[in-house]
Design an enzyme around this catalytic site. Structure first.
Site, short mmCIF file in Angstrom:
data_model
loop_
_atom_site.label_atom_id
_atom_site.label_comp_id
_atom_site.label_asym_id
_atom_site.label_seq_id
_atom_site.Cartn_x
_atom_site.Cartn_y
_atom_site.Cartn_z
N ASP A 102 39.84 7.60 -9.73
CA ASP A 102 40.37 6.31 -10.17
C ASP A 102 40.31 5.27 -9.05
O ASP A 102 39.96 4.11 -9.29
CB ASP A 102 41.81 6.46 -10.66
CG ASP A 102 41.91 7.19 -11.99
OD1 ASP A 102 40.86 7.48 -12.62
OD2 ASP A 102 43.05 7.49 -12.40
N HIS B 294 41.31 13.43 -10.08
CA HIS B 294 41.11 12.19 -10.85
C HIS B 294 41.75 10.97 -10.19
O HIS B 294 41.27 9.85 -10.37
CB HIS B 294 41.60 12.36 -12.28
CG HIS B 294 40.74 13.30 -13.06
ND1 HIS B 294 39.48 12.96 -13.50
CD2 HIS B 294 40.94 14.58 -13.45
CE1 HIS B 294 38.93 13.98 -14.12
NE2 HIS B 294 39.79 14.99 -14.12
N ASP C 7 32.01 6.28 -15.38
CA ASP C 7 31.49 5.60 -14.19
C ASP C 7 30.32 4.69 -14.56
O ASP C 7 29.43 4.46 -13.76
CB ASP C 7 31.08 6.63 -13.13
CG ASP C 7 29.95 7.54 -13.58
OD1 ASP C 7 29.71 7.66 -14.80
OD2 ASP C 7 29.30 8.15 -12.72
N ASN D 106 35.52 13.44 -8.21
CA ASN D 106 36.53 13.93 -9.15
C ASN D 106 36.73 15.43 -8.99
O ASN D 106 37.87 15.91 -8.97
CB ASN D 106 36.10 13.63 -10.59
CG ASN D 106 36.69 12.35 -11.12
OD1 ASN D 106 37.64 11.82 -10.59
ND2 ASN D 106 36.11 11.85 -12.19
N ASP E 140 25.23 3.00 -13.16
CA ASP E 140 25.89 4.30 -13.26
C ASP E 140 26.07 4.81 -11.84
O ASP E 140 25.12 4.80 -11.04
CB ASP E 140 25.00 5.25 -14.08
CG ASP E 140 25.71 6.49 -14.51
OD1 ASP E 140 26.79 6.39 -15.10
OD2 ASP E 140 25.18 7.59 -14.26
#
Length: 181
Positions: A61, A57, A87, A52, A44
């Site tokens: 990405d 975003h 994530d 973000n 994680d």
């Protein structure tokens, strides 16, 4: 049809195996676990939400795609890397299952993921990764059980301060073994 089938087994953002594809591979490994050991590493990202929130975003990405490429490079032919959402990444290591090599792989993963990432706006950022490692059949048997065990080890890793790797066997007795990234 073949193209659609391939797309159905890949995460569209990262190009990694998706939840369905990873699940099939994990089921296959668990079915033959009696004769061959394997490991699952649940990962994680650390500090991903801040990227973000701060840069949007599109930046998130880019970070996901960059991390996916780094994970694929580090793991190589030792296993299958998947992205199962947000994530969250998972790795099925079928080339070896001993703690020494898994510790080394975890360290290499944390180092690679932690390298700086330059966003499209020219800003350089970074993320970390917390890892939970479960070895089958020692820690659990069956696909769902080994995944749940790796997840518990991941939570122990995060509870211990993030940016760490924790083996499932150690999760109940400590907050995981720290690895410098």
């Amino acid at each position: 049809e073949q193209r659609n089938r391939a797309l159905a087994l890949r995460d569209p953002l990262s190009g990694l195996a998706n939840r369905l594809s990873f699940g099939h591979a994990l089921e296959a490994a668990a079915e033959k676990a009696q004769g061959s050991r394997f490991a699952v590493i649940a990962g994680d990202l650390d500090r991903f939400k801040a990227i973000n929130d701060s840069w949007g975003h599109a930046a998130g990405d880019l970070v996901i795609r960059t991390v996916a490429a780094r994970l694929s490079e580090v793991v190589g032919t030792n296993g299958l890397v998947g992205r199962i959402g947000g994530d969250e990444f998972v790795i099925l290591v079928d080339a070896f299952s001993d703690r020494a090599r898994l510790s080394l792989l975890a360290s290499q993963i944390m180092t690679a993921v932690g390298q700086p990432i330059t966003l499209d706006n020219g800003i350089t950022t970074d993320v970390g990764i917390s890892l939970g490692i479960a070895i089958a059949p020692d820690d659990a048997a069956g696909a769902n059980a080994i995944m749940a065990t790796a997840d518990r080890a991941l939570y122990a890793s995060k509870d211990g301060g993030r940016g760490r790797a924790c083996f499932a066997a150690d999760a109940d007795t400590s907050h995981g073994a720290s690895h410098a990234a």
